[in-house]
Every structure is written in C-alpha cells, then in structure tokens.
Scaffold this motif. Sequence first.
Motif, PDB file in Angstrom:
ATOM      1  N   ILE A  88       0.846  -1.208   0.000  1.00 10.43           N
ATOM      2  CA  ILE A  88       0.000   0.000   0.000  1.00 10.43           C
ATOM      3  C   ILE A  88       0.881   1.258   0.000  1.00 10.43           C
ATOM      4  O   ILE A  88       0.618   2.219  -0.729  1.00 10.43           O
ATOM      5  CB  ILE A  88      -0.939  -0.004   1.234  1.00 10.43           C
ATOM      6  N   GLU A  89       1.943   1.224   0.795  1.00 11.40           N
ATOM      7  CA  GLU A  89       2.818   2.401   0.893  1.00 11.40           C
ATOM      8  C   GLU A  89       3.544   2.672  -0.432  1.00 11.40           C
ATOM      9  O   GLU A  89       3.695   3.823  -0.842  1.00 11.40           O
ATOM     10  CB  GLU A  89       3.841   2.234   2.025  1.00 11.40           C
ATOM     11  N   LEU A  90       3.981   1.591  -1.085  1.00 10.94           N
ATOM     12  CA  LEU A  90       4.676   1.782  -2.364  1.00 10.94           C
ATOM     13  C   LEU A  90       3.717   2.373  -3.398  1.00 10.94           C
ATOM     14  O   LEU A  90       4.075   3.271  -4.172  1.00 10.94           O
ATOM     15  CB  LEU A  90       5.255   0.451  -2.867  1.00 10.94           C
ATOM     16  N   GLU A 122       6.811  11.190   2.832  1.00 10.25           N
ATOM     17  CA  GLU A 122       6.400  10.393   3.997  1.00 10.25           C
ATOM     18  C   GLU A 122       6.037   8.961   3.596  1.00 10.25           C
ATOM     19  O   GLU A 122       6.382   8.008   4.298  1.00 10.25           O
ATOM     20  CB  GLU A 122       5.232  11.085   4.713  1.00 10.25           C
ATOM     21  N   GLU A 123       5.373   8.795   2.472  1.00 11.33           N
ATOM     22  CA  GLU A 123       5.041   7.429   2.020  1.00 11.33           C
ATOM     23  C   GLU A 123       6.320   6.631   1.748  1.00 11.33           C
ATOM     24  O   GLU A 123       6.372   5.424   2.001  1.00 11.33           O
ATOM     25  CB  GLU A 123       4.201   7.436   0.741  1.00 11.33           C
ATOM     26  N   SER A 124       7.337   7.322   1.266  1.00 12.55           N
ATOM     27  CA  SER A 124       8.614   6.648   0.985  1.00 12.55           C
ATOM     28  C   SER A 124       9.223   6.150   2.286  1.00 12.55           C
ATOM     29  O   SER A 124       9.736   5.028   2.365  1.00 12.55           O
ATOM     30  CB  SER A 124       9.583   7.610   0.292  1.00 12.55           C
ATOM     31  N   LYS A 125       9.142   7.019   3.306  1.00  6.41           N
ATOM     32  CA  LYS A 125       9.618   6.612   4.634  1.00  6.41           C
ATOM     33  C   LYS A 125       8.797   5.417   5.130  1.00  6.41           C
ATOM     34  O   LYS A 125       9.348   4.454   5.650  1.00  6.41           O
ATOM     35  CB  LYS A 125       9.481   7.803   5.593  1.00  6.41           C
ATOM     36  N   HIS A 126       7.478   5.464   4.944  1.00  7.24           N
ATOM     37  CA  HIS A 126       6.604   4.378   5.412  1.00  7.24           C
ATOM     38  C   HIS A 126       6.965   3.052   4.726  1.00  7.24           C
ATOM     39  O   HIS A 126       7.013   2.001   5.358  1.00  7.24           O
ATOM     40  CB  HIS A 126       5.128   4.687   5.135  1.00  7.24           C
ATOM     41  N   PHE A 127       7.195   3.104   3.415  1.00 14.38           N
ATOM     42  CA  PHE A 127       7.561   1.879   2.703  1.00 14.38           C
ATOM     43  C   PHE A 127       8.852   1.305   3.289  1.00 14.38           C
ATOM     44  O   PHE A 127       8.951   0.103   3.562  1.00 14.38           O
ATOM     45  CB  PHE A 127       7.729   2.156   1.200  1.00 14.38           C
ATOM     46  N   THR A 201       3.965   5.826  13.551  1.00 21.82           N
ATOM     47  CA  THR A 201       4.446   6.924  12.684  1.00 21.82           C
ATOM     48  C   THR A 201       3.520   7.076  11.478  1.00 21.82           C
ATOM     49  O   THR A 201       3.105   8.182  11.120  1.00 21.82           O
ATOM     50  CB  THR A 201       5.887   6.619  12.191  1.00 21.82           C
ATOM     51  N   ILE A 202       3.211   5.947  10.865  1.00 17.21           N
ATOM     52  CA  ILE A 202       2.340   5.972   9.683  1.00 17.21           C
ATOM     53  C   ILE A 202       0.979   6.588  10.040  1.00 17.21           C
ATOM     54  O   ILE A 202       0.485   7.489   9.358  1.00 17.21           O
ATOM     55  CB  ILE A 202       2.171   4.541   9.115  1.00 17.21           C
ATOM     56  N   TYR A 203       0.411   6.125  11.121  1.00 10.88           N
ATOM     57  CA  TYR A 203      -0.912   6.585  11.556  1.00 10.88           C
ATOM     58  C   TYR A 203      -0.911   8.099  11.769  1.00 10.88           C
ATOM     59  O   TYR A 203      -1.819   8.802  11.314  1.00 10.88           O
ATOM     60  CB  TYR A 203      -1.268   5.850  12.847  1.00 10.88           C
ATOM     61  N   GLU A 205       1.099  10.348  10.493  1.00 14.78           N
ATOM     62  CA  GLU A 205       1.351  11.150   9.283  1.00 14.78           C
ATOM     63  C   GLU A 205       0.234  11.047   8.258  1.00 14.78           C
ATOM     64  O   GLU A 205       0.053  11.952   7.446  1.00 14.78           O
ATOM     65  CB  GLU A 205       2.704  10.744   8.676  1.00 14.78           C
ATOM     66  N   GLU A 206      -0.521   9.949   8.300  1.00 20.98           N
ATOM     67  CA  GLU A 206      -1.584   9.790   7.300  1.00 20.98           C
ATOM     68  C   GLU A 206      -2.702  10.810   7.471  1.00 20.98           C
ATOM     69  O   GLU A 206      -3.386  11.142   6.503  1.00 20.98           O
ATOM     70  CB  GLU A 206      -2.159   8.372   7.328  1.00 20.98           C
ATOM     71  N   VAL A 207      -2.889  11.305   8.691  1.00 21.85           N
ATOM     72  CA  VAL A 207      -3.955  12.298   8.905  1.00 21.85           C
ATOM     73  C   VAL A 207      -3.732  13.495   7.975  1.00 21.85           C
ATOM     74  O   VAL A 207      -4.680  14.005   7.364  1.00 21.85           O
ATOM     75  CB  VAL A 207      -4.000  12.767  10.379  1.00 21.85           C
TER      76      VAL A 207
HETATM   77 FE   LIG Z   1       1.651   5.943   4.206  1.00 17.60          FE
END
Ligand SMILES: [Fe+2]
Length: 271
Positions: A88-90, A122-127, A201-203, A205-207
């Motif tokens: 999902i993150e990718l 941020e998504e890159s960090k999450h992946f 962290t993901i939670y 930042e997703e807001v």
């Molecule tokens: Fe994300």
Amino acid sequence: MPQTLAEMAVDVLTTADGREKTRKSRAYAAEWFAARKDGGSLPIGQAQPPLRPSRPEQPGLLDPRDVPKRKPGSPQGRIALLHAVAHIELNAVDLHWDIIPRFTDTRMPVGFYDDWVKAADEESKHFNLMCDCLEEEGSHYGALPAHAGMWQAAEDTRDDIMGRLAVVPMVLEARGLDVTPNMIQLFKNAKATSAVKALETIYAEEVSHVAYGSKWFHFLCGRDDVDPVPRFHELVRKYFHGPLKPPFNEEKRADAGMAPDFYWPLVEQST
Ligand SMILES: [Fe+2]
Ligand SMILES: [Fe+2]
C-alpha cells in the motif's frame, strides 16, 4: 538529471525497484524543500506520467480474492499484514508523485505541490519502515503475493483532478485511518515493538494526507463555486466501486477536515 518537479515525478514513477524508487523520491523531496526554504521554488514544468508506474518483478499481483488468508494473530499473519502495508505504501508513493505531472493543465498554487511532495516523501519513509520490519522478521517485500488493482483508482481518475482527490486521499487514505488502530493493537499484543513504532508513525502522518486531499478538494470547489458535499458524493459514486464501510474513525477524519456528511451517506450505496 530531471530539472523540473514534473520530470522528477516521472523519474520516480518509472523506477521499478522499491528501495530505489523511495531513495529518489526522498532525494527529490529534499531538493524541492531546499529550494522552497530559500523563498523560491523549482519549476513545476510538464512531463508525461506513465499510465501505470514501474514496479519490481516481485511481488506477483493477485486478485484480492486469491491472496491467501493467514490468521492475523500468527507470526505468518503478521508478516502478511506488514507485506500488505508495504505494498500500500509503495502504491501511495506513486500516487502522490502521479498527481503532480498528471494535472499540470489545472493551475494550482505552489502549496498544492508542497503538500504532495511532502506526502510522497512520507510514504517513501513508510515503505522503508515496513521493509525494515519485514527484514527483521526474516522476510522482505516481494516474498508474498500482493493485491492487484490498487492502481485502478489512479487510472480511473487520470482525467479528473477532483475525482482523484475524492477517491485517493479522501476515501482510500481515510480508510487507512479507520483500520490502523486495530492493526497497531494486534502488533502490541504480539510485543512486536518496531512494527508498533512504525505503524504509529504511519498513523500520525496519514492524517495530514487526508487533510491535503480535503483542503485541495475544497479549494477547487470554492474556485468553481460548487457545493463540496454533493460533488464529493457524485465523484465517489462514479469512481469508487462499492460502499464505504463503517466503523469510521470520526475523530481523525474530523482532524483531517472530513465531516460526517461526506462519508455517512455513501455507506448505503449499492455497487
Ligand atoms: Fe503511508
Ligand atoms: Fe498517505
């Protein structure tokens, strides 16, 4: 070397390997924000994004119904969950870069680009966080099959910036806010500390990603003198196939600027 933000976006989209895609994504984001800090900005430019982004050969993509189900409480189940989130993150990295060159015909303030570059970073960090967790468990991204069709929303809305904002951040990413707390609990129960930290962290930042969607959706409605709520319903019914599923995380959705009258009326929608 790409000179404009649109060219940078296309370079990320056409890079297949996940770690390499996110390395470029983070480097371009740093370049963008360095230029912004000095009061300037890089040119947005124009470039043709691919219909579908490049992806690694593994994982193989399966219809969601064919992805094997694993018991969520088991170690294998937790690996499968981390793998699904990594996928999902990718996808999210590509989605946030795609919106930049895709809609350059629509004039937008520079803040629009700031938001999507930040979200992509941020998504890159999450992946990478999810990949680190998988590797800690002796697995890796690509070890399991992943859901096909995640890019469908992007393809369906390739000519419609408001449709893109309605479906991607305001439906799909908002759904992430609904389901992440339970996921965090599951990893807490298993005392999987790094996964808990990564998901927290993901939670958090997703807001802001949902908020960016809502902000720019309202901006475009205001510029066109359109009522945002009925327009949102119309676009979600057009591009998102299926009803929205409660329970909703009303508190975090409110933080992100999404009032209940946006999503509750879409619960009963027939497919
Ligand atoms: Fe994300
Ligand atoms: Fe996101």
